[in-house]
Design an enzyme around this catalytic site. Structure first.
Site, short mmCIF file in Angstrom:
data_model
loop_
_atom_site.label_atom_id
_atom_site.label_comp_id
_atom_site.label_asym_id
_atom_site.label_seq_id
_atom_site.Cartn_x
_atom_site.Cartn_y
_atom_site.Cartn_z
N TRP A 1 0.82 -1.21 0.00
CA TRP A 1 0.00 0.00 0.00
C TRP A 1 0.85 1.26 0.00
O TRP A 1 0.34 2.36 -0.17
CB TRP A 1 -0.93 0.00 1.21
N ASP A 2 2.17 1.08 0.19
CA ASP A 2 3.09 2.22 0.16
C ASP A 2 2.84 3.10 -1.06
O ASP A 2 2.87 4.33 -0.98
CB ASP A 2 4.54 1.74 0.10
N GLU B 1 0.78 -2.76 12.57
CA GLU B 1 1.01 -4.21 12.55
C GLU B 1 1.41 -4.76 13.91
O GLU B 1 1.71 -5.96 14.03
CB GLU B 1 2.06 -4.54 11.49
N GLN C 1 3.29 1.89 13.78
CA GLN C 1 3.17 3.09 12.96
C GLN C 1 1.80 3.70 13.16
O GLN C 1 0.93 3.12 13.81
CB GLN C 1 3.38 2.74 11.49
#
Length: 838
Positions: free
Chosen positions: A377-378, A506, A619
């Site tokens: 998805w970056d 995550e 994150q």
């Protein structure tokens, strides 16, 4: 938490230069990092910054986007629907190798007596230049100058210009130019988890020969080698052509076998007379095309390069980059060190994306083997905003790549018992390649991320034709997935819930009602319904084709709308924050301040079950939702959510600092915003996460543009409504950037007292600055005065603000903030936000 407040580079080794990265001293210890930092590429072909002489090196790398090998994923315990086929980028034959001998003494940089050394990656010319002076063991001084490039105008071409000059004595010179396939069946490719311990960020090691020889050709000054991968059946041809230029006497010999092609030049060199070798490189890859056909393509590419000449290639490279910087450059006045780092990042974004031409943009681009060469998805969340607003055609190509995966995504959704399409979390060929489903497949939000990027692109470009001719299928199929995945809870007020998913964080997996997922799914459902209705009214023929193509019924559109409006978005009125998921606030808080740096990142030192029991983030999760769906949250909610989650965020992911900087700037933590910006800016240049040797973090390079434009520039895009609320750092004099909206390019110049918009191309755009409409048209620039710089918070949220702040029932009390939220509201926000909980 990976925050820095200063330049981490050794400026005696890497001096400041606003238009290049310069290295003044060779260091064997830094080779892994510098091979990534000095890599050259164009999005299709990438050459790591290895030394031409081919002996010293951390990871001799030449990579082609999407060229991969497959291998069976072996699970210790099997279950239905687990990913079955792994995919890993292949380190292809290395055509960079040019070995030099003077009087039969080899030049080995790590052992040589170097009297001078410099290496420069030039951002304007797009070339890597190395110059050194070597004193041989016999005392002869030799100057070696090389120039290396990968073409932005011809994706299949690269070039090396290698010049040797004896400075004080005649000598015998031997130059051996090679194509070298290092994967010779003895497991030389060990850049992954087979060496140095477990690290999921690295590529898997191959355990058998990957490239099977398929052809070899030799024509005078030209060599070609061809291969077929053992399992994925991809094919490759690599060709080189040589030109030797010198007034000295010389002769040549050549040889070729399955894994090595050599051109050897023996020169009776005279002092002061240059010996120059020009080496043109060409790579072609395919699926289902025989290597012989790819060899023909290599020949045509090399013929074209020969006619163009190296000088012509260099001129085209500069012309392409002139256009790139004209639309993409961001100027930070008064800070040449920051300016240099900004341009390095933007140059790397170009090297990862410019000539993907319908391919994906990998997490490491073509600079290294990290993450196995996979697409995540970056691309959509961190890279595509930059491309959409500066190079929209490249953004369109990236979206077309996802569109091409739609059939595989439909199959994956069916395998997981869902309607519609479910895009893979990590992939190269369209199949899910994430073996650990909890932090992989369970991240269903990838569907909403892709849809978000698609809608953002269409709104910014007005490219409705692309949407109506098939891209709308992405929105329809992802909306179907969300409506099917979620369920209605009707105990009291009806609400729509999504269970059993993982959000961006995550360190918290397989949860119910992850806020980010629910908010993004709601936006996905709304966008699908809105655009289908628009298509139905504005282009009935296209809508009819859509219905026939996908079996779409009008009733489905209403179902999407109802699910979106009833979407449950967790909110805790006692704490005044949005819980990350339905049970997040019930967990114990991880004591990050007492966790030694040697135990970071956490994923390399703690079992997942240990991490999952705590409130700790890899994150941003909720905070990312505040950015992407910011008009769904009030200013108070943004302040409270950030103050709560920031102390819990480890920053173990390089994706995090970008978002933390942007939201910190928006809510008024200006110093903190600057610190996070620097952390993102120097992720690779400073090797802050200690894995730059595996390749450049492409998401961070694209995200730098977002921190500057969305963070300090304060730009937001609310479904085609473009607003600005600038936050210039206190020690910055001026920030300048450009955005392209619907064919019009606007230059924005931000100073402390004003923001100025100038139309450079197109018919003009309409924007807002702190709620006031601004029309930018041809003629004089529009200067908008700024009344101050918005709210300013002192201090930083800390973990200790959370720890110990508990009620009698054990629940956490809201983290303290330096200034009451009620005193920090930006004027005229009523039209920009929705009242109450999102």
């Amino acid at each position: 938490m990976n925050r820095i407040d200063s330049d981490p580079l050794d400026r005696s080794r890497f001096p400041v230069d606003e238009w290049s990265l310069r290295e003044t001293e060779f260091s064997a210890a830094l080779q892994g990092r510098t091979e990534s930092l000095f890599a050259v590429g164009n999005g299709y072909l990438g050459l790591r910054g290895n030394l031409e002489e081919g002996r010293d090196g951390h990871d001799h790398g030449t990579f082609i986007n999407g060229f991969h090998e497959t291998w069976p994923i072996r699970h210790a315990e099997e279950a239905f629907g687990f990913a079955r086929v792994g995919q890993t980028i292949v380190n292809v034959p290395d055509a960079k190798v040019i070995r030099l001998y003077v009087d039969d003494e080899p030049l080995v940089i790590s052992e040589a007596e170097l009297l001078a050394y410099s290496r420069v990656l030039d951002f304007r010319d797009g070339v890597l230049i190395r110059e050194l002076e070597w004193r041989t063991p016999a005392g002869k001084r030799v100057r070696v100058c090389s120039r290396r490039m990968v073409s932005f105008t011809d994706r299949h071409l690269g070039a090396i210009d290698y010049e040797v000059t004896l400075l004080d004595a005649d000598a015998s010179i031997l130059i051996s130019s090679q194509i070298l396939n290092r994967q010779d069946g003895v497991d030389e490719y060990t850049a992954g988890n087979g060496v140095g311990g477990f690290d999921p960020r690295k590529a898997e090691a191959f355990r058998e020969r990957v490239l099977q020889p398929a052809l070899r050709q030799e024509r005078e000054d030209r060599h070609l080698l061809g291969y077929r991968t053992t399992h994925s059946a991809m094919t490759l041809a690599c060709g080189v052509e040589h030109t030797l230029l010198t007034d000295c006497e010389w002769d040549r010999s050549s040889s070729i076998d399955d894994d090595v092609a050599k051109h050897v030049y023996r020169v009776r060199a005279r002092a002061g007379v240059p010996v120059r070798l020009v080496k043109m490189l060409s790579y072609h890859t395919a699926v289902g095309v025989p290597p012989s056909a790819l060899a023909d393509r290599c020949h045509r590419s090399l013929d074209r390069a020969r006619e163009l000449t190296l000088a012509g290639m260099t001129a085209q490279q500069r012309e392409w980059l002139d256009g790139y910087w004209e639309r993409s450059d961001v100027v930070v006045d008064g800070h040449p060190d920051i300016q240099q780092a900004v341009r390095w990042n933007l140059f790397q974004a170009a090297q990862a994306s410019a000539r993907t031409d319908g391919g994906g943009i990998a997490a490491k681009g073509v600079s290294g083997s990290g993450y196995g060469g996979h697409y995540f998805w970056d691309t959509e969340i961190y890279v595509l905003p930059f491309l959409t607003y500066t190079s929209p055609n490249v953004a369109r190509n990236a979206l077309r790549f996802r569109q091409g995966m739609l059939d595989a995504a439909r199959d994956r959704a069916a395998e997981l018992n869902q309607r519609g399409a479910l895009f893979p979390w990590r992939t190269i060929n369209g199949l899910e390649s994430s073996a650990y489903y909890a932090a992989g497949t369970a991240q269903y939000h990838i569907d909403a991320d892709i849809s978000h990027a698609l809608v953002q692109y269409v709104e910014a470009t007005a490219d409705w034709d692309y949407l109506s001719r098939g891209a709308v299928d992405i929105l329809v199929e992802t909306a179907r997935m969300w409506e099917d995945l979620g369920f209605w809870r009707r105990n009291g007020d009806s609400s729509f819930h999504i269970h059993g998913v993982t959000g961006p964080d995550e360190y918290t997996t397989v949860v119910n009602d992850n806020l980010y997922t629910n908010v993004m799914a709601r936006a996905n459902l709304r966008a699908a319904a809105r655009i289908c209705r628009r298509l139905q009214s504005s282009d009935p023929r296209a809508f009819d084709r859509l219905q026939r193509r996908l079996g779409l019924e009008v009733g489905e559109i209403e179902d999407w709308s109802q699910a979106a409006e009833a979407m449950h978005v967790p909110y805790d009125s006692r704490l005044g924050i949005h819980p990350q998921d339905s049970q997040f606030l019930e967990k114990e808080v991880w004591d990050l301040e007492s966790t030694p740096n040697g135990q970071r990142p956490l994923l390399l030192h703690y079992h997942p079950l240990v991490i999952y029991r705590f409130q700790v983030l890899k994150q941003t999760d909720v905070v990312l939702a505040l950015l992407l769906q910011g008009d769904e949250f009030t200013p108070e909610q943004k302040l409270n959510d950030f103050a709560y989650y920031d102390p819990l965020t480890t920053g173990d992911s390089t994706l995090s600092a970008v978002v933390q900087s942007i939201i910190a700037a928006e809510i008024g933590y200006k110093d903190l915003a600057r610190e996070y910006f620097l952390s993102a800016l120097y992720v690779d240049l400073g090797d802050l996460h200690r894995n730059t040797p595996d390749g450049v973090h492409v998401a961070s390079t694209g995200g730098i543009w977002s921190t500057l434009v969305f963070g300090f520039g304060g730009m937001r895009d609310w479904r085609g409504r473009y607003t600005f609320d600038p936050r210039l750092p206190d020690d910055w004099e001026r920030l300048e950037f450009r955005i392209t909206l619907r064919g019009s390019r606007v230059r924005a110049e931000l100073r402390r007292e004003s923001i100025t918009f100038t139309l450079e191309e197109g018919v003009g755009v309409d924007v807002e600055v702190r709620g006031e409409p601004v029309s930018v048209r041809l003629g004089a620039p529009v200067v908008v005065p700024l009344d101050g710089q918005g709210p300013r918070l002192t201090g930083t949220p800390r973990t200790s603000d959370l720890e110990g702040s508990r009620r009698e029932d054990g629940s956490l009390i809201m983290a303290s903030v330096p200034t009451p939220a009620s005193d920090l509201l930006v004027e005229d926000v009523e039209d920009a936000v929705r009242p109450g909980p999102a």
